[in-house]
Design a protein around this motif. Sequence first.
Motif, PDB file in Angstrom:
ATOM      1  N   LYS A   1       5.543   7.490   4.484  1.00  0.00           N
ATOM      2  CA  LYS A   1       5.977   6.768   4.841  1.00  0.00           C
ATOM      3  C   LYS A   1       6.779   5.437   4.316  1.00  0.00           C
ATOM      4  O   LYS A   1       7.109   3.992   4.799  1.00  0.00           O
ATOM      5  N   GLU A   2       8.483   6.410   3.653  1.00  0.00           N
ATOM      6  CA  GLU A   2       9.343   5.759   3.441  1.00  0.00           C
ATOM      7  C   GLU A   2      10.093   4.917   4.811  1.00  0.00           C
ATOM      8  O   GLU A   2       9.762   6.207   5.801  1.00  0.00           O
TER       9      GLU A   2
ATOM     10  N   VAL B   1      -6.249  12.303   6.395  1.00  0.00           N
ATOM     11  CA  VAL B   1      -5.297  12.668   5.294  1.00  0.00           C
ATOM     12  C   VAL B   1      -5.793  14.266   4.645  1.00  0.00           C
ATOM     13  O   VAL B   1      -5.248  14.894   5.156  1.00  0.00           O
ATOM     14  N   GLU B   2      -6.936  14.510   4.387  1.00  0.00           N
ATOM     15  CA  GLU B   2      -7.102  15.963   3.991  1.00  0.00           C
ATOM     16  C   GLU B   2      -7.642  16.792   5.531  1.00  0.00           C
ATOM     17  O   GLU B   2      -6.912  17.880   4.946  1.00  0.00           O
TER      18      GLU B   2
ATOM     19  N   ILE C   1      -8.416   8.934   3.670  1.00  0.00           N
ATOM     20  CA  ILE C   1      -8.890  10.192   3.484  1.00  0.00           C
ATOM     21  C   ILE C   1      -9.253  11.859   4.461  1.00  0.00           C
ATOM     22  O   ILE C   1      -8.157  12.286   4.510  1.00  0.00           O
TER      23      ILE C   1
ATOM     24  N   GLU D   1       1.194  -1.459  -0.173  1.00  0.00           N
ATOM     25  CA  GLU D   1      -0.058  -0.439  -0.011  1.00  0.00           C
ATOM     26  C   GLU D   1       1.167   1.093   0.084  1.00  0.00           C
ATOM     27  O   GLU D   1       1.059   1.767   0.806  1.00  0.00           O
ATOM     28  N   LYS D   2       0.823   2.338  -1.315  1.00  0.00           N
ATOM     29  CA  LYS D   2       2.143   3.186  -1.480  1.00  0.00           C
ATOM     30  C   LYS D   2       1.196   4.342  -1.105  1.00  0.00           C
ATOM     31  O   LYS D   2       2.304   4.980  -0.428  1.00  0.00           O
ATOM     32  N   ARG D   3      -0.393   4.325  -0.806  1.00  0.00           N
ATOM     33  CA  ARG D   3      -0.450   5.607  -0.889  1.00  0.00           C
ATOM     34  C   ARG D   3      -0.977   6.092   0.425  1.00  0.00           C
ATOM     35  O   ARG D   3      -1.580   4.999   1.502  1.00  0.00           O
ATOM     36  N   LEU D   4      -1.355   6.510   1.195  1.00  0.00           N
ATOM     37  CA  LEU D   4      -1.343   7.577   2.675  1.00  0.00           C
ATOM     38  C   LEU D   4      -2.889   7.159   2.846  1.00  0.00           C
ATOM     39  O   LEU D   4      -2.789   6.851   3.422  1.00  0.00           O
ATOM     40  N   GLU D   5      -3.679   7.304   1.849  1.00  0.00           N
ATOM     41  CA  GLU D   5      -5.017   7.555   1.840  1.00  0.00           C
ATOM     42  C   GLU D   5      -5.581   5.752   2.261  1.00  0.00           C
ATOM     43  O   GLU D   5      -6.134   5.487   3.227  1.00  0.00           O
ATOM     44  N   GLY D   6      -4.518   5.118   2.117  1.00  0.00           N
ATOM     45  CA  GLY D   6      -4.585   3.645   1.859  1.00  0.00           C
ATOM     46  C   GLY D   6      -4.573   3.026   3.606  1.00  0.00           C
ATOM     47  O   GLY D   6      -5.603   2.107   4.283  1.00  0.00           O
TER      48      GLY D   6
END
Length: 444
Positions: free
Chosen positions: A319-320, A306-307, A303, A294-299
């Motif tokens: 995430k890295e 994140v917003e 959402i 899962e590369k997306r923060l929202e995942g």
Amino acid sequence: MGHLTPFLRLAAMLCHHHCHVTLITPKPTVSNAESMLLSKFFSAFPQVNQLNLHLLPSSSGTANADPFFLQFDAIRRSCHLLHPLLSSLSPPLASFVYDMTLISPVLPVATAIGVPHYILFTSSASMFCFFSCFPNAAESICDSDGFDIPGFSYVSKSWIPPQLLDINAIFRKLFLEDSPKVTKLDGVFLNTFEEVESKTLKALNAGELVKDLPPVHALGPFVPCYEFEGLCETGEPLKWLDEQPDGSVLYVCFGSRTALESNQIREIGDGLLRSGFRFLWVMKGNKVDTEDEEKRLEGVLGIELVEKIIKENKGMVVKEWVDQRQILDHSAVGGFFSHCGWNSVMEAAFYGVPILGWPLAGDQKINAEFVVSNGGFGTWKKDWGWEGERLVRGEEIGDAIKELMSNESFFAKAEQVKMVARKAISIGGSSEINLHKLIEEWKK
Ligand code: BUP
């Protein structure tokens, strides 16, 4: 990384003292972070002789699927393969240092090679007290509220890793098997320094706790090494930090192996926003980076959160893998919300950053207590429990962050600890002298 990093830092220190170093690395490795760190190390120190220990498969039928545990099991089962590697070295070995978790399987090899041999115990002197006394205390600890460590606070039973209290747990069996064998070593190396654990070190070295214990050498804090660390460019976080006022940012990272449940991750996000402080948050979705799809923060964050973070414009989430050393060294960073892995604690001491501890597993509660009672450079929440024990709410997290970031005395203490830490490793400092003495002994 909690074991590999201090080994590489020790190897770098020995190179700087003109020792001829051979580094034995188990193959294959588990995480991308490990293989990247190793390849950077060997590029930065081409003079280090690299040997691979090709691992036998881990034992079949092991119920524990944690990839790091499987690796640990495979390494223990492969240690006998070290003998041919070590005995054919040229020039021959003058001394041999191995990991604290390998005492039983490595001891016969080390004895057969016949050179002074040591373990690197990758935690505090207080934790080493606990480890070395464990077989004698194991029964009584189960029936009591806790126990005393000289020069340290009373260790409540709830701070002891639960696996050590469970008579069927593999880690308890390994502790019981390895611990009595410390008397067979020529010494124990610790990434700590005398000024912060003096009474504990004195008690250990005076034989007050375990008869015939070999010398315990405080050689830390191991200096984060600019020659090989920095696995990634950490460009964006550092650029962002450059734009923040001095001491205003809380750095949040729970180590290389912690992957919290998503509902807990969201509470942390909520707590960070509630605190009102700026933050840089390194968030891990998986225990092993190679499995992190899962590369997306929202995942992971959802959402909505994140917003909110974007709207408030006070925080950065990554995430890295980051270069923790450069972050703790940045003037914008004024606090560290940490799981209290021992390396992180020593790094915070070295860079003078106050800690809000949230110990989640293993030795981390004892490490968190070290921050409070041996340095006074932070605080920890004793009622938050081990990882997953209960859901810690955003409100509690927000309050704890405010308590850390608004307390001037933590900053003053962190600054003092930093001065003492740096003195210990500078020429004529306690740890530098200890290392120098060892090297002189090896030359004989
Ligand atoms: Br995550 C992370 N960057 O993004 P500990 C960790 N680190 O440089 P652990 C980074 O890994 P154990 C990242 O500076 C420290 O040297 C950090 O060691 C570095 O915790 C090391 O703090 C992590 O001892 O080890 O990995 O949980 O389980 O052995 O306590």
